[in-house]
Design a protein around this motif. Structure first.
Motif, PDB file in Angstrom:
ATOM      1  N   LYS A  21      -3.498  -3.129   6.213  1.00  0.00           N
ATOM      2  CA  LYS A  21      -4.705  -3.127   4.967  1.00  0.00           C
ATOM      3  C   LYS A  21      -3.938  -2.144   3.689  1.00  0.00           C
ATOM      4  N   ILE A 231      -4.655  -4.871  11.258  1.00  0.00           N
ATOM      5  CA  ILE A 231      -6.265  -4.734  11.200  1.00  0.00           C
ATOM      6  C   ILE A 231      -6.536  -5.498  12.117  1.00  0.00           C
ATOM      7  N   PRO A 263      -9.597  -8.960   4.753  1.00  0.00           N
ATOM      8  CA  PRO A 263      -9.222  -7.678   3.978  1.00  0.00           C
ATOM      9  C   PRO A 263      -8.447  -8.389   2.885  1.00  0.00           C
ATOM     10  N   THR A 265      -4.555  -6.849   1.899  1.00  0.00           N
ATOM     11  CA  THR A 265      -4.005  -6.527   2.069  1.00  0.00           C
ATOM     12  C   THR A 265      -2.438  -6.325   1.927  1.00  0.00           C
ATOM     13  N   GLY A 373      -5.193 -10.593   8.951  1.00  0.00           N
ATOM     14  CA  GLY A 373      -5.075 -10.214   7.660  1.00  0.00           C
ATOM     15  C   GLY A 373      -4.332 -11.079   6.445  1.00  0.00           C
TER      16      GLY A 373
END
Length: 418
Positions: A21, A231, A263, A265, A373
């Motif tokens: 992340k 993640i 997300p 990344t 991700g």
């Protein structure tokens, strides 16, 4: 050129950094550091002499103005032979599919025998942008011929100039973010919150299982002691996902949340490609071969992330195969909504004839971007590497890649077994 007459391009394998992340473990690592780590891992993993690599094509989406050709700097950073041709490509989430296509085309046409393709994104180190007025002041100061002139220029600065403008993820052509577009499309296609959450749940559970059994970890070159994607949430549930609030449409009609979206990344991924003849000469068994690639673009007003509904049917028609022929279907998960809507378009038909439904057991069997991700410039290479590896393990005949991209574009690729 007739597809069957082309020189076959082998996917020998792929390696990448762990995906983490943004703002966490790799927050201080540059695009170059992440990229070099992935390429070094690839060359260490496969017995290929660096001097035999002809071409390196690399991609990124968020540009660092200090390094114009990141691909070439990877060559120098790793001390690779300067004879390796290297160039940079960029096209949002299909960036590293373009990189793979460039290398594959060079191999097919005989310009290269061995090439590396991939991409990177460091969402933690995006450039800080100032307004045009502040930029003009700094530029004038930087070009000043004396300290006095530089000081005089800087005296024009006011407190308002010192606040950077946040990086916007809005589409320049529409003024909406990708998430806002996805909400619009979800409503148009009646993609329910539950279906989106189910897609996210499957992504996390399958990625967690593939991490535990080593399939995902096999393509990761550990970095800073991290040997897996951070993640992935194997312990999540529909109840937990249902408890998250919508992030783009905050009304009762909103369906897209942090849980059913990919997300921000940090990470990089690299793929090793060779001609079939060269792979045999090197004693390397390909995981798969690149059979065909298709790109498509539509009007953003028709659905920013709906171009796969055009690219995939066109690709299947061109090569004379069906969706049922695909043993594994890898669909990039920008959002659960985008996956659901494109699957519906394939099944019902939209702009192109219907091609049928996808058995969910064949869809993203190792999870995808929601769980693993999504470093924009690296995702395509990650998906191709993951698909090729899983095809080899299963003995699959065909595998399909579908990736949407900002700007209402998409890429589709078919891999076939050796």
């Amino acid at each position: 050129m007739d597809i069957e007459a082309r020189k076959r391009v082998a996917v020998v394998g792929g390696m990448r950094t762990p995906f983490v992340k943004a703002g966490t473990a790799f927050s201080d690592l540059s695009q170059l550091t992440l990229s070099s780590h992935a390429v070094r891992g690839l060359l260490d993993r496969f017995p290929v002499r660096a001097e035999d690599v002809d071409l390196l094509v690399w991609g990124r989406v968020l540009h660092d103005p200090r390094i114009s050709n990141l691909a070439r700097e990877i060559v120098f950073d790793l001390g690779l032979p300067p004879s390796i041709r290297a160039h940079l490509v960029s096209n949002n989430c299909i960036t590293s599919i373009h990189a793979i296509t460039d290398v594959a085309d060079a191999i097919e046409q005989g310009r290269s025998d061995i090439g590396v393709a991939g991409g990177v994104e460091s969402m933690s180190t995006v450039p800080v942008l100032f307004g045009q007025e502040a930029g003009a002041i700094f530029l004038r100061a930087g070009m000043a011929k004396s300290a006095g002139e530089r000081f005089k220029s800087l005296l024009r600065l006011r407190p308002r100039h010192l606040f950077p403008e946040p990086l916007s993820f809005k589409e320049p052509s529409t003024g909406l973010t990708m998430g806002q577009h996805a909400e619009v499309t979800a409503k148009e296609w009646n993609a329910s919150r539950r279906e989106q959450d189910e897609i996210a749940l499957a992504s996390h559970h399958r990625a967690a299982a593939a991490t535990v059994d080593g399939r995902l970890k096999a393509e990761i070159h550990p970095l800073r002691g991290i040997d897996q994607d951070t993640i992935v949430r194997g312990g999540t549930s529909l109840e937990k996902l249902a408890g998250l609030r919508p992030g783009f449409d905050r009304s009762e009609e909103g369906t897209i949340t942090a849980g059913n979206s990919s997300p921000l990344t940090d990470g990089a991924a690299a793929v090793l490609l060779m001609s079939e003849e060269r792979a045999a000469a090197e004693g390397l068994k390909p995981l798969a071969f690149v059979k065909a690639v298709e790109y498509a673009a539509i009007d953003p007003a028709e659905g920013l992330l709906m171009a796969p509904a055009v690219a995939v049917p066109r690709l299947l028609q061109r090569v004379g195969l069906t969706l049922d022929d695909m043993d594994i279907v890898e669909v990039h998960e920008a959002f659960g909504a985008q996956v659901a809507c494109n699957l519906a378009a394939w099944e019902k038909g939209w702009k192109e004839p219907a091609i049928g439904g996808v058995d969910r057991e064949r869809l993203n069997p190792l999870g995808s971007s929601i769980a693993v991700g999504h470093p924009f410039g690296a995702t395509g290479a990650r998906i191709v590497s993951t698909l090729a590896g899983e095809m080899a393990r299963r003995g699959s005949r065909y595998g399909l890649v579908s990736v949407c991209a900002a700007g209402a574009m998409a890429a589709a690729m078919i891999l076939e077994s050796p």
